[in-house]
Design a protein around this motif. Structure first.
Motif, PDB file in Angstrom:
ATOM      1  N   TYR A  37       0.806  -1.219   0.000  1.00  0.00           N
ATOM      2  CA  TYR A  37       0.000   0.000   0.000  1.00  0.00           C
ATOM      3  C   TYR A  37       0.840   1.270   0.000  1.00  0.00           C
ATOM      4  O   TYR A  37       0.347   2.338  -0.369  1.00  0.00           O
ATOM      5  N   LYS A  42      -1.219   1.240  -8.825  1.00  0.00           N
ATOM      6  CA  LYS A  42      -2.539   1.658  -9.284  1.00  0.00           C
ATOM      7  C   LYS A  42      -3.341   0.432  -9.728  1.00  0.00           C
ATOM      8  O   LYS A  42      -3.764   0.308 -10.871  1.00  0.00           O
ATOM      9  N   ASP A  43      -3.539  -0.476  -8.798  1.00  0.00           N
ATOM     10  CA  ASP A  43      -4.238  -1.718  -9.100  1.00  0.00           C
ATOM     11  C   ASP A  43      -5.742  -1.543  -9.058  1.00  0.00           C
ATOM     12  O   ASP A  43      -6.258  -0.576  -8.489  1.00  0.00           O
ATOM     13  N   SER A  44      -6.440  -2.496  -9.650  1.00  0.00           N
ATOM     14  CA  SER A  44      -7.902  -2.480  -9.618  1.00  0.00           C
ATOM     15  C   SER A  44      -8.388  -2.623  -8.176  1.00  0.00           C
ATOM     16  O   SER A  44      -7.680  -3.151  -7.310  1.00  0.00           O
ATOM     17  N   LYS A  45      -9.608  -2.186  -7.945  1.00  0.00           N
ATOM     18  CA  LYS A  45     -10.166  -2.237  -6.596  1.00  0.00           C
ATOM     19  C   LYS A  45     -10.288  -3.665  -6.090  1.00  0.00           C
ATOM     20  O   LYS A  45     -10.126  -3.928  -4.906  1.00  0.00           O
ATOM     21  N   TRP A  46     -10.561  -4.602  -7.001  1.00  0.00           N
ATOM     22  CA  TRP A  46     -10.745  -5.972  -6.542  1.00  0.00           C
ATOM     23  C   TRP A  46      -9.415  -6.585  -6.120  1.00  0.00           C
ATOM     24  O   TRP A  46      -9.376  -7.443  -5.223  1.00  0.00           O
ATOM     25  N   LYS A  48      -6.951  -4.824  -4.663  1.00  0.00           N
ATOM     26  CA  LYS A  48      -6.725  -4.259  -3.334  1.00  0.00           C
ATOM     27  C   LYS A  48      -7.663  -4.879  -2.314  1.00  0.00           C
ATOM     28  O   LYS A  48      -7.292  -5.096  -1.148  1.00  0.00           O
ATOM     29  N   GLY A  49      -8.893  -5.173  -2.744  1.00  0.00           N
ATOM     30  CA  GLY A  49      -9.823  -5.844  -1.850  1.00  0.00           C
ATOM     31  C   GLY A  49      -9.363  -7.239  -1.496  1.00  0.00           C
ATOM     32  O   GLY A  49      -9.559  -7.714  -0.367  1.00  0.00           O
ATOM     33  N   THR A 258       1.063  -0.217 -13.407  1.00  0.00           N
ATOM     34  CA  THR A 258      -0.368  -0.293 -13.725  1.00  0.00           C
ATOM     35  C   THR A 258      -0.756  -1.650 -14.305  1.00  0.00           C
ATOM     36  O   THR A 258      -1.741  -1.766 -15.016  1.00  0.00           O
ATOM     37  N   SER A 261      -4.229  -2.482 -13.217  1.00  0.00           N
ATOM     38  CA  SER A 261      -5.117  -1.338 -13.049  1.00  0.00           C
ATOM     39  C   SER A 261      -6.418  -1.482 -13.821  1.00  0.00           C
ATOM     40  O   SER A 261      -7.440  -0.944 -13.425  1.00  0.00           O
TER      41      SER A 261
END
Length: 313
Positions: A37, A42-46, A48-49, A258, A261
């Motif tokens: 973190y 700049k990864d996709s939200k999923w 990071k989730g 990215t 991303s």
């Protein structure tokens, strides 16, 4: 002269050792999550989730495991009945490990899907997902059923434990073989690209071998020593091995990368005409991470921003 604890050595010792590894790997996972973190990916939200989900599950698993070990080794010290009436948290080991393993396996199957871009790759990715669901479900069933039988009859649950651990092992092997095949397919005539693919190959083998070997060892220990807690040593930290492998793969990238991303990874074969130096004498190629830059002799520059096969995948 026998010591007082020796009759129960194969019950208490494995829990103590497994607990030490559990906490150590949790510390490593927390550090890796912090690095992830703070690196500005700049990864996709999923994606990071997924990182947050695996970390959260592993923290909960550590709390459950510590509670179980405390109840057995500390509060139950000197009381043999402790080993026949285990705390409820002891039955969560296969449940939590199977769940975390499945999440990580889903990630790698997705990566095979977008990197392979062939019918075979799609089929393999689906198979990995199905195996991951199967092993997770079997781990859940094994954990629940263990709560309702005495420890000496745990061996009767061999089918459930075998499907859970063999499923994890099988999914890991499929992931490694598939990634090696994809990397091999992208080898060409450029030395820089081939060297990068060789490094990726070593990384894939190492990361896949760690979890596959751990699951295999646990399966063998359960089959051979099901009436003891020896097989619980790797069970206590198996899930964290998967989480650490996931973070290790995500953290081997550069800042502001990215790759994940958009949810799509593009692979351009080194044999593509744009990389054929012999047919393009006025160009020289320089591979730099996820971006390929071609310069001609006049000083103008052509830049392809679509991510290519790189050390980031």
């Amino acid at each position: 002269m026998a010591r007082g604890g020796e009759p129960f050595l194969l019950l208490t010792g494995p829990l103590f050792i497994g607990s030490l590894f559990n906490w150590s790997l949790l510390g490593t996972l927390v550090i890796q999550t912090y690095v992830y973190y703070s690196s500005g990916y700049k990864d996709s939200k999923w994606i990071k989730g997924l990182v947050i989900s695996t970390l959260s599950l592993d923290i909960v698993q550590t709390v459950f495991a510590t509670h179980a070990v405390w109840q057995i080794l500390i509060l139950g010290w000197g009381n043999p009945e402790t080993f026949t009436e285990l705390p409820w948290t002891a039955y969560t080991f296969p449940v939590m490990s199977g769940t975390v393993a499945a999440l990580v396996q889903f990630f790698f199957s997705w990566r095979i899907w977008v990197l392979g871009r062939t019918k075979i790759a799609y089929i393999v990715a689906i198979v990995i997902d199905l195996v991951a669901v199967m092993q997770m479900t079997s781990g859940l069933a094994a954990g629940i059923q263990t709560a309702f039988i005495p420890i000496e009859k745990v061996g009767e649950l061999a089918p459930q434990f075998t499907i859970w651990l063999a499923g994890s092992f099988g999914a890991d092997v499929l992931i490694v073989v598939s990634m090696l095949w994809i990397l091999h397919q992208n080898k060409g005539g450029i030395a820089a690209t081939n060297g990068l693919i060789d490094r990726l190959t070593v990384r894939v083998v190492h990361s896949g071998a760690v979890t596959a070997i751990a699951a295999g060892v646990e399966l063998v220990l359960f089959i051979r020593m099901s009436t003891t807690f020896v097989h619980d040593t790797p069970a206590l930290f198996l899930g964290k091995l998967y989480s650490n492998v996931l973070l290790a793969n995500l953290n081997t990238r550069r800042r502001n990368d990215t790759t994940y991303s958009t949810g799509v990874i593009s692979v351009i074969s080194p044999d593509h005409p744009m990389f054929n130096i012999n047919e393009r004498p006025g160009l020289r190629s320089a591979l730099d991470g996820s971006e390929t830059q071609l310069d001609n002799t006049r000083g103008s520059e052509v830049k392809f921003s679509t991510p290519v096969l790189s050390d980031h995948v």
